[in-house]
Design a protein around this motif. Structure first.
Motif, PDB file in Angstrom:
ATOM      1  N   LYS A 252       0.834  -1.209   0.000  1.00 43.31           N
ATOM      2  CA  LYS A 252       0.000   0.000   0.000  1.00 43.31           C
ATOM      3  C   LYS A 252       0.863   1.250   0.000  1.00 43.31           C
ATOM      4  CE  LYS A 252      -4.061   2.052   2.138  1.00 43.31           C
ATOM      5  NZ  LYS A 252      -5.116   1.904   3.166  1.00 43.31           N
ATOM      6  N   GLY A 256      -0.151   1.953  -3.386  1.00 44.04           N
ATOM      7  CA  GLY A 256      -1.463   2.481  -3.036  1.00 44.04           C
ATOM      8  C   GLY A 256      -2.539   1.431  -2.884  1.00 44.04           C
ATOM      9  N   VAL A 257      -2.168   0.128  -2.914  1.00 49.42           N
ATOM     10  CA  VAL A 257      -3.138  -0.960  -2.788  1.00 49.42           C
ATOM     11  C   VAL A 257      -2.565  -2.032  -1.871  1.00 49.42           C
ATOM     12  CG1 VAL A 257      -4.111  -0.575  -5.082  1.00 49.42           C
ATOM     13  CG2 VAL A 257      -2.241  -2.218  -4.797  1.00 49.42           C
ATOM     14  N   ASP A 265      -8.920  -2.460  -4.456  1.00 49.69           N
ATOM     15  CA  ASP A 265      -8.405  -1.195  -3.937  1.00 49.69           C
ATOM     16  C   ASP A 265      -8.128  -0.199  -5.053  1.00 49.69           C
ATOM     17  OD1 ASP A 265      -8.531  -2.377  -1.488  1.00 49.69           O
ATOM     18  OD2 ASP A 265      -6.378  -2.472  -1.132  1.00 49.69           O
ATOM     19  N   THR A 267      -9.503   0.000  -8.100  1.00 52.46           N
ATOM     20  CA  THR A 267     -10.737   0.526  -8.699  1.00 52.46           C
ATOM     21  C   THR A 267     -11.467   1.454  -7.737  1.00 52.46           C
ATOM     22  OG1 THR A 267     -11.872  -1.507  -8.023  1.00 52.46           O
ATOM     23  CG2 THR A 267     -11.045  -1.404 -10.274  1.00 52.46           C
ATOM     24  N   THR A 268     -11.469   1.109  -6.455  1.00 53.57           N
ATOM     25  CA  THR A 268     -12.127   1.950  -5.453  1.00 53.57           C
ATOM     26  C   THR A 268     -11.454   3.310  -5.336  1.00 53.57           C
ATOM     27  OG1 THR A 268     -12.835   0.012  -4.187  1.00 53.57           O
ATOM     28  CG2 THR A 268     -12.803   2.123  -3.024  1.00 53.57           C
ATOM     29  N   ASN A 269     -10.125   3.308  -5.384  1.00 53.72           N
ATOM     30  CA  ASN A 269      -9.362   4.549  -5.222  1.00 53.72           C
ATOM     31  C   ASN A 269      -9.053   5.245  -6.544  1.00 53.72           C
ATOM     32  OD1 ASN A 269      -9.244   4.112  -2.419  1.00 53.72           O
ATOM     33  ND2 ASN A 269      -7.445   2.804  -2.639  1.00 53.72           N
ATOM     34  N   ARG A 270      -9.663   4.760  -7.633  1.00 53.02           N
ATOM     35  CA  ARG A 270      -9.533   5.382  -8.954  1.00 53.02           C
ATOM     36  C   ARG A 270      -8.076   5.490  -9.409  1.00 53.02           C
ATOM     37  NH1 ARG A 270     -14.024  10.308  -8.526  1.00 53.02           N
ATOM     38  NH2 ARG A 270     -15.814   8.971  -8.008  1.00 53.02           N
ATOM     39  N   LEU A 271      -7.367   4.396  -9.255  1.00 56.19           N
ATOM     40  CA  LEU A 271      -5.961   4.361  -9.666  1.00 56.19           C
ATOM     41  C   LEU A 271      -5.777   3.840 -11.088  1.00 56.19           C
ATOM     42  CD1 LEU A 271      -4.347   2.929  -6.398  1.00 56.19           C
ATOM     43  CD2 LEU A 271      -4.562   5.322  -7.091  1.00 56.19           C
TER      44      LEU A 271
END
Length: 499
Positions: A252, A256-257, A265, A267-271
């Motif tokens: 993470k 970032g995941v 993670d 898709t949720t955080n728009r990465l």
């Protein structure tokens, strides 16, 4: 007045109107140019003033006080530093920036105070460091390195030699005082079982030479002891220590995941820059649409096995973050660089594949085959496998929440080395002269002969199996995913206000 005279008057009036309109437009354009120039000058004056503030912050870095006003200057700016209190640790910075006739003033107030300094935890390059026990079956030479086991040594049966960092001037343990083999002070249930010259490191059934435990908690909560790194007398919980690896946290922090749920993670955080259902080899429609979106046109093959190499070639060097809901399989011969994969399923390499600057988080597992990689990272919540032909160079990472076996080789590049992380056990079957760091929540087992350059940190213990000679060499190499530790404090300017 005749008709010709009227026509002349009308023409003159028209020309006058057009001339006046033209003059007005020219005047407006000149005004706009001047306004644009003024705005540009003002912006540059502001930038120069801010550069002056940054210059002052750099000047104050490392200083504990300013006893008198100080003036600094640079291209297009002049800065005045004024102490605001008798101690001289609070300072007003005023920077005047100029561009043409435009001027701008930037102001900041800072306080000089100690700030903790961070550096890579030095226990990771010193040799084998364990929160449990170390067992050595066979001979070992320590090249500028050491052994530390909080709970002592289950077996030191083979000859242990102590050499300098180049493998020269080797001596037996009984010829070195003190030998670089320590246990944890104040730790219960310790053990020391050595034979021959190695007995010098034991005091009965406990380690003779003790420093602060690096992982275990001593029986005395107020214990003071020697820090294993600095040699200073400190309270045990203030000494240099190790912690359990957390692969989700490492992944993470880097990508970032979490390693256990990268696709969700991301898709949720728009990465995601681009999404695929799979690249195994994938859906023809999705692959074709991606190629078109990258400006690639022409007659595309219908076979997805032929489409996938085209997609991978388009991804090469793109810097894109690719989200794949299911699996990714890279065919043999693939060469790929500067791309990140968030994979819900498995990430697999078939045959020989070359990756450079590639990052992968795959929730279900990673199979790397004969991967040849440089400065690349792989995180997974599942299993992580590789073949004997796999080679890693530079700032690369292999991290799994499960136990893993390292087969292959790792080479130093730009003073950066491979990091292998497992929340469980690590079995090292790597080729000779591997340069790497190992970090295990369980036990690390070394098999075979040859060399290990770097550091191995385990919470559960370290075991060396096999006859023949084996040497451990220290390393000052770095890896971006290794944990940091405070190395003291340094006075730095902390900004209280800035405008």
């Amino acid at each position: 007045m005749n008709r010709k005279g009227i026509a002349v008057v009308v023409a003159l009036i028209g020309m006058t109107v057009i001339l006046m309109l033209s003059l007005a437009m020219v005047q407006s354009a000149l005004g706009n140019l001047k306004t644009g120039s003024d705005l540009l000058n003002r912006a540059q004056a502001r930038q120069r003033a801010e550069a002056g503030v940054d210059h002052a912050l750099a000047y104050l870095d490392g200083k504990t006080a300013l006893s008198a006003p100080k003036t600094l200057s640079g291209q297009g700016y002049q800065v005045t530093l004024t102490p605001q209190n008798p101690q001289g640790d609070e300072i007003r910075i005023e920077s005047q920036g100029q561009m043409g006739l435009a001027r701008h003033t930037a102001v900041a107030v800072v306080r000089l105070q100690p700030v903790p300094a961070q550096a890579q935890n030095p226990l990771f390059g010193q040799g084998w460091i364990s929160g449990g026990r170390i067992t050595i079956n066979g001979g070992v030479d320590l090249w500028g390195s050491r052994l530390h086991a909080d709970q002592g040594y289950a077996n030191l049966s083979g000859q242990i030699g102590v050499c300098d960092s180049s493998g020269q001037n080797c001596k037996n343990l009984n010829q070195v005082n003190p030998p670089p083999i320590t246990g944890g002070q104040g730790v219960t249930d310790t053990q020391c079982n050595a034979s021959g010259n190695n007995k010098v490191v034991c005091d009965g059934s406990a380690p003779k030479y003790k420093v602060c435990p690096v992982y275990q908690t001593p029986s005395d909560p107020n214990l003071t002891c020697l820090d294993a790194v600095t040699g200073r007398q400190v309270r045990w919980d203030q000494a240099t220590r190790i912690r359990k690896p957390d692969v989700d946290a490492i992944s993470k922090d880097r990508l970032g995941v979490r390693a256990s749920s990268p696709y969700t993670d991301a898709t949720t955080n728009r990465l995601c820059d681009v999404r695929f259902t799979s690249l195994d080899p994938g859906n023809a429609g999705e692959l074709t649409q991606f190629l078109l979106s990258r400006g690639i046109s022409g007659s595309f093959p219908q076979d997805v096995n032929q489409l996938l190499p085209l997609v991978l070639n388009a991804l090469n060097g793109s810097g894109l973050r690719v989200c794949v809901q299911n699996n990714v399989t890279l065919p043999g011969g693939t060469s790929l660089g500067n791309v990140t994969f968030y994979v819900g399923g498995t990430f697999q390499v078939n045959g020989t594949v070359t990756l450079n600057g590639v990052s992968v988080a795959a929730g279900s597992g990673i199979n790397l085959g004969d991967l040849q990689t440089t400065d690349s990272r792989f995180y997974t919540g599942g299993t992580l496998n590789l073949n004997n032909g796999a080679t890693f160079r530079g700032d690369s990472t292999l991290a799994s929440r499960q136990s893993l076996t390292f087969n292959g080789r790792a080479d130093l590049l730009n003073n950066r080395a491979l990091l292998v992380v497992s929340e469980g056990d690590i079995t090292f079957n790597g080729r000779a002269d591997t340069h790497a760091f190992l970090w295990a929540g369980g036990t690390i087992t070394f098999n075979g002969t040859g060399a290990f350059i770097g550091g191995a940190v385990s919470l559960g213990g370290t075991i060396r199996n096999g006859g023949g000679q084996f040497y451990i060499q220290n390393s000052n190499a770095l890896n971006s995913d290794l944990p940091n530790t405070e190395t003291g404090t340094r006075p730095r300017p902390v900004v209280l206000s800035r405008r």
